[in-house]
Design an enzyme around this catalytic site. Structure first.
Site, PDB file in Angstrom:
ATOM      1  N   GLU A  64      12.034 -20.284   0.184  1.00 18.20           N
ATOM      2  CA  GLU A  64      11.414 -20.366   1.690  1.00 18.20           C
ATOM      3  C   GLU A  64      10.597 -21.188   1.734  1.00 18.20           C
ATOM      4  O   GLU A  64       9.380 -21.350   0.734  1.00 18.20           O
ATOM      5  CB  GLU A  64      10.769 -18.636   1.654  1.00 18.20           C
ATOM      6  N   ASP A  99      14.841 -11.522  -4.340  1.00 20.50           N
ATOM      7  CA  ASP A  99      13.887 -12.141  -3.850  1.00 20.50           C
ATOM      8  C   ASP A  99      12.927 -12.222  -4.790  1.00 20.50           C
ATOM      9  O   ASP A  99      12.546 -11.437  -5.606  1.00 20.50           O
ATOM     10  CB  ASP A  99      13.231 -11.342  -2.737  1.00 20.50           C
ATOM     11  N   ASP A 150      10.227 -16.995  -3.023  1.00 16.86           N
ATOM     12  CA  ASP A 150       9.244 -16.679  -1.683  1.00 16.86           C
ATOM     13  C   ASP A 150       8.082 -17.867  -1.897  1.00 16.86           C
ATOM     14  O   ASP A 150       7.688 -18.217  -3.068  1.00 16.86           O
ATOM     15  CB  ASP A 150       8.637 -15.474  -2.240  1.00 16.86           C
ATOM     16  N   HIS A 200      12.382  -9.864   7.680  1.00 16.07           N
ATOM     17  CA  HIS A 200      11.344  -8.953   7.712  1.00 16.07           C
ATOM     18  C   HIS A 200       9.906  -9.501   8.155  1.00 16.07           C
ATOM     19  O   HIS A 200       9.106  -8.591   8.255  1.00 16.07           O
ATOM     20  CB  HIS A 200      11.412  -8.629   6.159  1.00 16.07           C
ATOM     21  N   ASP A 201       9.825 -10.573   8.262  1.00 14.32           N
ATOM     22  CA  ASP A 201       8.634 -11.177   8.821  1.00 14.32           C
ATOM     23  C   ASP A 201       8.438 -11.542  10.241  1.00 14.32           C
ATOM     24  O   ASP A 201       7.313 -11.895  10.747  1.00 14.32           O
ATOM     25  CB  ASP A 201       8.235 -12.739   7.968  1.00 14.32           C
ATOM     26  N   ASP A 221      12.794  11.249  -0.040  1.00 12.94           N
ATOM     27  CA  ASP A 221      11.313  10.957  -0.139  1.00 12.94           C
ATOM     28  C   ASP A 221      10.982  10.308   0.880  1.00 12.94           C
ATOM     29  O   ASP A 221       9.642   9.746   0.785  1.00 12.94           O
ATOM     30  CB  ASP A 221      10.948  10.442  -1.550  1.00 12.94           C
TER      31      ASP A 221
HETATM   32  O1  ISL Z   1       4.560 -14.186   8.108  1.00  8.25           O
HETATM   33  C1  ISL Z   1       4.359 -15.441   8.042  1.00  8.25           C
HETATM   34  C2  ISL Z   1       2.887 -15.997   8.586  1.00  8.25           C
HETATM   35  O2  ISL Z   1       2.936 -16.146  10.047  1.00  8.25           O
HETATM   36  C3  ISL Z   1       5.090 -16.412   7.356  1.00  8.25           C
HETATM   37  O3  ISL Z   1       4.525 -17.670   7.503  1.00  8.25           O
HETATM   38  C4  ISL Z   1       5.286 -15.764   6.049  1.00  8.25           C
HETATM   39  O4  ISL Z   1       4.015 -15.212   5.532  1.00  8.25           O
HETATM   40  C5  ISL Z   1       5.327 -16.817   5.004  1.00  8.25           C
HETATM   41  O5  ISL Z   1       6.489 -17.485   5.566  1.00  8.25           O
HETATM   42  C6  ISL Z   1       5.494 -16.442   3.694  1.00  8.25           C
HETATM   43  O6  ISL Z   1       6.494 -15.295   3.491  1.00  8.25           O
HETATM   44  C7  ISL Z   1       6.586 -14.555   2.580  1.00  8.25           C
HETATM   45  O7  ISL Z   1       5.326 -14.507   1.625  1.00  8.25           O
HETATM   46  C8  ISL Z   1       4.503 -13.503   2.074  1.00  8.25           C
HETATM   47  C9  ISL Z   1       5.172 -12.249   2.478  1.00  8.25           C
HETATM   48  O8  ISL Z   1       4.155 -11.572   3.142  1.00  8.25           O
HETATM   49  C10 ISL Z   1       6.422 -12.576   3.335  1.00  8.25           C
HETATM   50  O9  ISL Z   1       6.737 -11.171   3.585  1.00  8.25           O
HETATM   51  C11 ISL Z   1       7.352 -13.313   2.558  1.00  8.25           C
HETATM   52  O10 ISL Z   1       8.340 -13.391   3.270  1.00  8.25           O
HETATM   53  C12 ISL Z   1       3.477 -13.425   0.774  1.00  8.25           C
HETATM   54  O11 ISL Z   1       4.428 -13.024  -0.313  1.00  8.25           O
HETATM   55 CA    CA Z   2      13.965   7.404  -1.502  1.00  8.13          CA
END
Ligand code: ISL
Ligand code: CA
Length: 548
Positions: free
Chosen positions: A254, A98, A199, A326-327, A25
């Site tokens: 985090e 997570d 998170d 991933h960020d 998918d």
């Molecule tokens: O991407 C950032 C802004 O510059 C990071 O500071 C990040 O948003 C922050 O550290 C928090 O990240 C986490 O929470 C967010 C989510 O979008 C991120 O993927 C996650 O790692 C909100 O849940």
């Molecule tokens: Ca799939």
């Protein structure tokens, strides 16, 4: 320093949506991860961290949870989850989930209720405040652009959302909400989860008087207004006492906004977290405007961040080491050289990651040197932070070309393209239509071709992981920067009663000599990232580990 599995572990982070699609998918799923467990085990890693896999409208990559007790249907079912846990555990691997409890999705039942009326029993599961005239309750900006407050017509009040409008912040002042969080944590721990990545845990305690921020520097606002709230230690301790101490669970928080000076407040194996992710590196090249306001970084700063954090945590607490996730942009593109020196620089960064004191977190794809992608228009982005960032940029008259330059340098899409399994169409990630285009360079950069090449980045990663295991000094030994070296030379000593190693990394395309790092040419070389030859001079992006 007490031993613990998570201190000796190397953790492999998987962004499930982009890892492997088992049912065509176009979206990665849990069965896809199950089918790749042998690959994961072959890396020599010890645990897997999955980005959120709970039910979600997927407004922010799954960080907007609408049901904490269900698996996102595109990812699979609770039965698939149990099979994945079993598959990991039989291979001696552990699972870190997570957990996003700073906020929920606005489609969570709690918020659906909460917004209905001021007297609803779930009203205080979130933060509701009257506006100031036609303005929000204060001037806090969201991480994703615009105000951190959204007016809700039903009751005329505003609700707080540090992230997207679809991510209302949960009110941890409310004991009933904290009990809900404890309950959902137990649900997953009872299913055999070995660790929790929490998170934005640094932001769960709010300053409930909501004072205006007095700075336009976003990271300063995070540090002084969103993170390190008055009851943060208390809330973490409550979860530790009520939940975590009753399981053998590792917790890594985090912590945007946590600093070297206050990190130890939150790190305590009885009353706090086991580890945190700090953002010393990650915000280094972000200007006052945040991610899309990139500024140059220097090697001096880069080295200093490691020193500062090692100094902060060397006697108590335990660090985590990461250079991408991933960020953020792919590490070889951001810190290395993904053009003429792609292979040695990818290996050099893995050498750094796996020779530092603290638990290394390796982001899936970095073990094969995956690079940043290129968005040719903002419309190609799948990331709310980029899409909202563009909306804000337009208000400032920034052109799409200018914004794309920043997004292609620092945007999160870079990290979320499908994993490169092979040179096949869509990188062998799916035989359907992928939710996100694979990077065209998958024909050159992929796991299949590297599995067969003993000099590939993948092969080097396995070698380096084994080397770290064979030399406990790299995990527990003291760290000290070799001072007075040229900027491009990142040299440091790892020392214990039994062993003393020097790691010398040439962060440049220029030659460097071991003498630059004060290392005698006669020192015996234990490991290097170039397949052939070695001597006094380090070639471009060459790294060596020598016995002292
Ligand atoms: O991407 C950032 C802004 O510059 C990071 O500071 C990040 O948003 C922050 O550290 C928090 O990240 C986490 O929470 C967010 C989510 O979008 C991120 O993927 C996650 O790692 C909100 O849940
Ligand atoms: Ca799939």
């Amino acid at each position: 320093m007490k031993q613990a599995w998570w201190k000796e572990a190397v953790v492999y982070q998987i962004y499930p949506r982009s890892f492997y699609d088992s049912n065509g998918d176009g979206v990665g799923d849990l069965r896809g991860i199950i089918q790749k467990l042998d690959y994961i085990q072959s890396l020599g890693v010890d645990a897997v961290w999955l980005n959120p896999i709970y039910e979600s409208p997927y407004d922010d990559g799954g960080y907007d949870i609408s049901n904490y007790y269900a698996i996102h249907p595109e990812f699979g079912t609770l039965t698939d989850f149990d099979e994945l846990v079993g598959g990991l555990h039989t291979r001696g691997l552990r699972l870190i989930m997570d957990l996003v409890v700073n906020h929920s999705s606005d489609e969570h039942q709690w918020f659906v209720e909460s917004r209905q009326s001021k007297s609803n029993r779930y009203r205080d599961y979130y933060f509701w405040r009257a506006g100031k005239g036609d303005n929000p309750p204060n001037n806090w900006p969201s991480f994703f652009g615009g105000s951190a407050w959204q007016k809700d017509e039903a009751t005329g009040e505003y609700y707080l959302h540090l992230f997207s409008r679809k991510q209302p912040d949960l009110n941890w002042e409310n004991p009933a909400l904290r009990q809900e969080v404890a309950k959902l944590m137990r649900f997953w721990l009872d299913k055999g989860v070995d660790g929790l990545r929490l998170d934005v845990i640094s932001a769960i305690s709010k300053r409930t008087d909501f004072p205006d921020t007095d700075t336009t520097d976003f990271n300063e606002t995070i540090r002084r207004y969103y993170a390190n709230g008055p009851r943060l230690k208390e809330f973490i301790a409550e979860m530790r006492h009520q939940v975590w101490n009753h399981y053998h669970v590792m917790t890594v928080g985090e912590g945007p906004g946590i600093t070297p000076d206050n990190a130890l407040d939150y790190l305590d194996e009885k009353h706090g977290l086991d580890m945190i992710f700090h953002f010393g590196h990650m915000f280094m090249d972000q200007g006052p405007g945040g991610r899309f306001d990139p500024i140059p970084w220097t090697m001096a700063e880069f080295k200093q961040v490691f020193q500062t954090w090692d100094d902060a945590l060397k006697n108590k607490g335990w660090g985590s080491i990461f250079l991408g996730n991933h960020d953020f942009a792919r590490m070889v593109s951001r810190w290395g050289n993904d053009r003429e020196h792609w292979e040695p620089s990818a290996k050099l960064l893995l050498m750094l990651l796996l020779s530092m004191r603290g638990t290394p977190f390796v982001f899936a794809g970095d073990e094969i040197g995956m690079t940043n992608t290129i968005l040719h228009s903002v419309a190609e982005s799948k990331d709310i932070e980029t899409l909202n960032g563009w909306r804000e940029a337009q208000k400032k008259g920034i052109t799409e070309r200018e914004f794309l330059a920043a997004a292609n340098y620092a945007g999160r899409d870079n990290a979320r393209t499908p994993f490169h399994w092979s040179a096949a169409p869509q990188a062998g990630f799916t035989n359907g239509q992928s939710w996100m285009s694979a990077n065209p360079n998958h024909t050159r950069i992929n796991a299949a071709v590297q599995q067969e090449d003993k000099h590939s980045i993948l092969s080097f990663f396995k070698q380096m992981r084994a080397f770290r295991k064979a030399h406990p000094v790299l995990t527990f030994g003291r760290y000290s920067l070799i001072p007075g070296t040229p900027d491009r030379c990142f040299g440091y000593i790892r020392e214990s009663a039994k062993e003393k190693l020097a790691v010398v990394l040439n962060f440049s395309g220029e030659p460097l000599t071991l003498a630059h790092a004060g290392v005698p040419a006669s020192a015996s070389r234990l490991l290097g990232n170039y397949p052939y030859g070695h001597g006094e001079t380090l070639r471009p992006w060459e790294g060596v580990i020598v016995q002292l």
